[in-house]
Design an enzyme around this catalytic site. Structure first.
Site, PDB file in Angstrom:
ATOM      1  N   TYR A  24      -2.831  31.803   2.096  1.00 32.72           N
ATOM      2  CA  TYR A  24      -2.596  31.067   3.352  1.00 32.72           C
ATOM      3  C   TYR A  24      -3.940  30.725   3.978  1.00 32.72           C
ATOM      4  CZ  TYR A  24       0.576  29.764   7.232  1.00 32.72           C
ATOM      5  OH  TYR A  24       1.340  29.083   8.168  1.00 32.72           O
ATOM      6  N   GLN A  27      -6.047  25.639   1.896  1.00 29.58           N
ATOM      7  CA  GLN A  27      -4.963  24.836   1.317  1.00 29.58           C
ATOM      8  C   GLN A  27      -3.593  25.473   1.552  1.00 29.58           C
ATOM      9  OE1 GLN A  27      -4.861  21.845   0.147  1.00 29.58           O
ATOM     10  NE2 GLN A  27      -7.047  21.534   0.386  1.00 29.58           N
ATOM     11  N   GLU A  83     -11.780  32.210  -8.111  1.00 31.32           N
ATOM     12  CA  GLU A  83     -12.448  33.322  -8.791  1.00 31.32           C
ATOM     13  C   GLU A  83     -11.629  34.602  -8.789  1.00 31.32           C
ATOM     14  OE1 GLU A  83     -13.359  31.798  -6.073  1.00 31.32           O
ATOM     15  OE2 GLU A  83     -13.972  33.235  -4.520  1.00 31.32           O
ATOM     16  N   HIS A 107      -5.968  23.272  -8.290  1.00 32.29           N
ATOM     17  CA  HIS A 107      -7.202  23.049  -9.044  1.00 32.29           C
ATOM     18  C   HIS A 107      -6.948  23.622 -10.439  1.00 32.29           C
ATOM     19  CE1 HIS A 107     -11.321  22.398 -10.010  1.00 32.29           C
ATOM     20  NE2 HIS A 107     -11.803  23.582  -9.684  1.00 32.29           N
ATOM     21  N   GLY A 133      -8.266  21.355   3.234  1.00 28.14           N
ATOM     22  CA  GLY A 133      -6.965  21.768   3.757  1.00 28.14           C
ATOM     23  C   GLY A 133      -6.697  21.254   5.163  1.00 28.14           C
ATOM     24  N   GLU A 226     -30.056  11.364  13.550  1.00 25.91           N
ATOM     25  CA  GLU A 226     -30.271  10.246  12.596  1.00 25.91           C
ATOM     26  C   GLU A 226     -29.762  10.579  11.196  1.00 25.91           C
ATOM     27  OE1 GLU A 226     -31.163   7.233  13.157  1.00 25.91           O
ATOM     28  OE2 GLU A 226     -31.016   6.693  11.027  1.00 25.91           O
TER      29      GLU A 226
HETATM   30  N1  LIG Z   1     -10.511  24.364   0.158  1.00 30.17           N
HETATM   31  C1  LIG Z   1     -10.090  23.150  -0.137  1.00 30.17           C
HETATM   32  O1  LIG Z   1     -10.089  22.241   0.683  1.00 30.17           O
HETATM   33  C2  LIG Z   1      -9.542  22.843  -1.497  1.00 30.17           C
HETATM   34  C3  LIG Z   1      -9.159  23.874  -2.342  1.00 30.17           C
HETATM   35  N2  LIG Z   1      -8.536  23.562  -3.506  1.00 30.17           N
HETATM   36  C4  LIG Z   1      -8.057  24.636  -4.383  1.00 30.17           C
HETATM   37  O2  LIG Z   1      -7.033  25.338  -3.688  1.00 30.17           O
HETATM   38  C5  LIG Z   1      -7.035  26.708  -4.091  1.00 30.17           C
HETATM   39  C6  LIG Z   1      -7.160  27.586  -2.860  1.00 30.17           C
HETATM   40  O3  LIG Z   1      -8.412  27.320  -2.296  1.00 30.17           O
HETATM   41  P1  LIG Z   1      -8.679  27.620  -0.742  1.00 30.17           P
HETATM   42  O4  LIG Z   1      -7.496  27.210   0.049  1.00 30.17           O
HETATM   43  O5  LIG Z   1     -10.016  27.031  -0.415  1.00 30.17           O
HETATM   44  O6  LIG Z   1      -8.763  29.202  -0.747  1.00 30.17           O
HETATM   45  P2  LIG Z   1      -9.165  30.144   0.472  1.00 30.17           P
HETATM   46  O7  LIG Z   1     -10.490  30.778   0.207  1.00 30.17           O
HETATM   47  O8  LIG Z   1      -8.991  29.421   1.771  1.00 30.17           O
HETATM   48  O9  LIG Z   1      -8.024  31.266   0.278  1.00 30.17           O
HETATM   49  C7  LIG Z   1      -7.857  32.229   1.254  1.00 30.17           C
HETATM   50  C8  LIG Z   1      -6.534  32.918   0.972  1.00 30.17           C
HETATM   51  O10 LIG Z   1      -6.650  33.688  -0.196  1.00 30.17           O
HETATM   52  C9  LIG Z   1      -6.253  35.026   0.087  1.00 30.17           C
HETATM   53  N3  LIG Z   1      -7.038  35.952  -0.716  1.00 30.17           N
HETATM   54  C10 LIG Z   1      -8.387  36.007  -0.796  1.00 30.17           C
HETATM   55  N4  LIG Z   1      -8.746  36.993  -1.635  1.00 30.17           N
HETATM   56  C11 LIG Z   1      -7.594  37.584  -2.072  1.00 30.17           C
HETATM   57  C12 LIG Z   1      -7.304  38.655  -2.959  1.00 30.17           C
HETATM   58  N5  LIG Z   1      -8.284  39.318  -3.576  1.00 30.17           N
HETATM   59  N6  LIG Z   1      -6.011  38.988  -3.174  1.00 30.17           N
HETATM   60  C13 LIG Z   1      -5.015  38.304  -2.569  1.00 30.17           C
HETATM   61  N7  LIG Z   1      -5.213  37.265  -1.728  1.00 30.17           N
HETATM   62  C14 LIG Z   1      -6.497  36.918  -1.487  1.00 30.17           C
HETATM   63  C15 LIG Z   1      -6.535  35.221   1.561  1.00 30.17           C
HETATM   64  O11 LIG Z   1      -5.675  36.234   2.053  1.00 30.17           O
HETATM   65  P3  LIG Z   1      -6.217  37.345   3.111  1.00 30.17           P
HETATM   66  O12 LIG Z   1      -6.061  36.753   4.458  1.00 30.17           O
HETATM   67  O13 LIG Z   1      -5.291  38.512   2.873  1.00 30.17           O
HETATM   68  O14 LIG Z   1      -7.659  37.639   2.760  1.00 30.17           O
HETATM   69  C16 LIG Z   1      -6.142  33.851   2.096  1.00 30.17           C
HETATM   70  O15 LIG Z   1      -4.751  33.780   2.287  1.00 30.17           O
HETATM   71  C17 LIG Z   1      -8.179  26.856  -5.090  1.00 30.17           C
HETATM   72  O16 LIG Z   1      -7.696  26.696  -6.384  1.00 30.17           O
HETATM   73  C18 LIG Z   1      -9.090  25.681  -4.713  1.00 30.17           C
HETATM   74  O17 LIG Z   1      -9.905  25.259  -5.777  1.00 30.17           O
HETATM   75  C19 LIG Z   1      -8.265  22.274  -3.894  1.00 30.17           C
HETATM   76  C20 LIG Z   1      -8.646  21.231  -3.086  1.00 30.17           C
HETATM   77  C21 LIG Z   1      -9.357  21.442  -1.877  1.00 30.17           C
HETATM   78 MG   LIG Z   2     -12.982  21.918  -5.602  1.00 27.51          MG
END
Ligand SMILES: NC(=O)C1=CN([C@@H]2O[C@H](COP(=O)(O)OP(=O)(O)OC[C@H]3O[C@@H](n4cnc5c(N)ncnc54)[C@H](OP(=O)(O)O)[C@@H]3O)[C@@H](O)[C@H]2O)C=CC1
Ligand SMILES: [Mg+2]
Ligand SMILES: CC(=O)[C@](C)(O)C(=O)O
Ligand SMILES: [Mg+2]
EC number: 1.1.1.86
Length: 328
Positions: A24, A27, A83, A107, A133, A226
């Site tokens: 959450y 994205q 990752e 992705h 997102g 700028e």
């Molecule tokens: N960021 C972007 O705009 C874009 C992202 N994507 C793709 O979307 C996907 C998600 O990216 P993004 O939204 O940036 O991710 P985020 O870094 O925003 O994800 C955060 C979420 O991941 C959870 N999380 C983090 N670590 C863990 C863990 N070890 N175990 C369980 N949950 C975990 C967090 O939960 P908690 O609150 O519990 O830590 C939180 O809900 C990826 O594949 C990315 O490549 C694609 C297009 C654009």
């Molecule tokens: Mg990317």
């Protein structure tokens, strides 16, 4: 090249399906809320008691642990950091998948490089926005959307593409268009774009221009306005009108200066380096480097983040963004 728009896509293929959005964050929050607002049965799967758990609850979402959400859902849409997806998938998602389920991504990274392999009988799809997102949510609420990419790696049920397209339509992507691609093409182009233009290239260009002006004795505030602040306004013109539209909107002086000098900034050497970066992505060398960095506890990323925060442009920019109310 096939681009799908709203009228090309039927929603009934997922109308009675449960969709677990795992994660959450940037994205996850945007796509989960868009799909829920589009009338779909969305479950948010996150770590219990974590920041996302509380935020999803406050947003009124149906929240479960990752395990429970994966067990309950027909479609598991994995929106946690690339990752850590493989580890979470292995421990908390794969054991709960059943024949006919779909695992879905925004992705292609973990499928393309083989870090995640789906069990037989499970669809593997991607519906990916070409934007951050926050804009996925903002444009949806404005009645428009971010362009998306759709890909099917495994079609076990015969309707995997229809499922992915319906999810994209529910996220608002079909308002701008959903382009059909492959996991390989999306992964390689997304990594290339974020490294050489969108995130890496553009910040290095801005930073270098800012430092050039400041070192030559110009006011840092002016250099920031700028080389950084105004860039959004110019890019907005390119976004809406293309290069020629932007050139039409700036002065003839800027047009002549820009067209005659740009190839001295982005040179043939730059192009050669871009080709090398693309090759590192295609060969999996970047993915291996990122995997090792994470295994080592992210020493390089932590250090680079510290240096980034300490940049003069960050200090000057933060002061100016606060003064004009852009930054709290
Ligand atoms: N960021 C972007 O705009 C874009 C992202 N994507 C793709 O979307 C996907 C998600 O990216 P993004 O939204 O940036 O991710 P985020 O870094 O925003 O994800 C955060 C979420 O991941 C959870 N999380 C983090 N670590 C863990 C863990 N070890 N175990 C369980 N949950 C975990 C967090 O939960 P908690 O609150 O519990 O830590 C939180 O809900 C990826 O594949 C990315 O490549 C694609 C297009 C654009
Ligand atoms: Mg990317
Ligand atoms: C926002 C986006 O599309 C990126 C840059 O690819 C990402 O956040 O991975
Ligand atoms: Mg991207």
């Amino acid at each position: 090249m096939k681009i799908y728009y709203e009228d090309d896509i039927e929603m009934d293929v997922i109308a009675d399906k449960k969709i677990a959005v795992i994660g959450y964050g940037s994205q996850g929050r945007a796509q989960a809320r868009n799909m829920a607002d589009s009338g779909l049965n969305v479950i948010v799967g996150v770590r219990s008691g974590g920041n996302s758990w509380n935020m999803a609850k406050e947003d009124g979402m149906n929240v479960m642990t990752i395990e429970d959400a994966s067990r309950e859902a027909d479609i598991v849409h994995i929106l946690i950091p690339d990752e850590i997806q493989a580890t979470v998938y292995e421990q908390s998602i794969e054991p709960y998948l059943t024949e006919g389920n779909t695992i879905s991504f925004s992705h292609g990274y973990n499928i393309h490089y083989g870090y995640i392999k789906a069990p037989n009988g499970v669809n593997v799809t991607m519906i990916a926005p070409k934007g951050p997102g926050a804009m996925v949510r903002r444009t949806y609420l404005e009645g428009f959307g971010i362009p998306g990419l759709v890909a099917v790696e495994v079609d076990a049920t015969g309707d995997a593409l229809d499922i992915a397209l319906a999810m994209g339509k529910a996220c608002g992507f079909a308002r701008a268009g959903i382009l059909e691609t492959t996991f390989k093409e999306e992964t390689e182009t997304d990594l290339f774009g974020e490294q050489t233009v969108l995130c890496g290239g553009v910040t290095e260009l801005i930073k270098t221009a800012f430092e050039t002006l400041v070192e030559a004795g110009y006011q840092p505030e002016l250099a920031y306005f700028e080389t950084c602040h105004e860039l959004k306004l110019i890019v907005d013109l390119i976004y809406e009108k293309g290069f020629t539209g932007m050139w039409k909107n700036v002065s003839n002086t800027a047009e002549f200066g820009g067209l005659t000098r740009r190839s001295r900034i982005i040179t043939q050497e730059t192009k050669k380096e871009m080709e090398k970066i693309l090759e590192e992505i295609q060969k999996g060398e970047f993915a291996k480097e990122w995997t090792l960095e994470n295994k080592a506890g992210r020493p390089m990323l932590k250090r680079m983040r510290e240096l980034e925060v300490g940049l003069k442009i960050e200090k000057v920019g933060s002061k100016l963004r606060k003064l004009c109310g852009l930054e709290k």
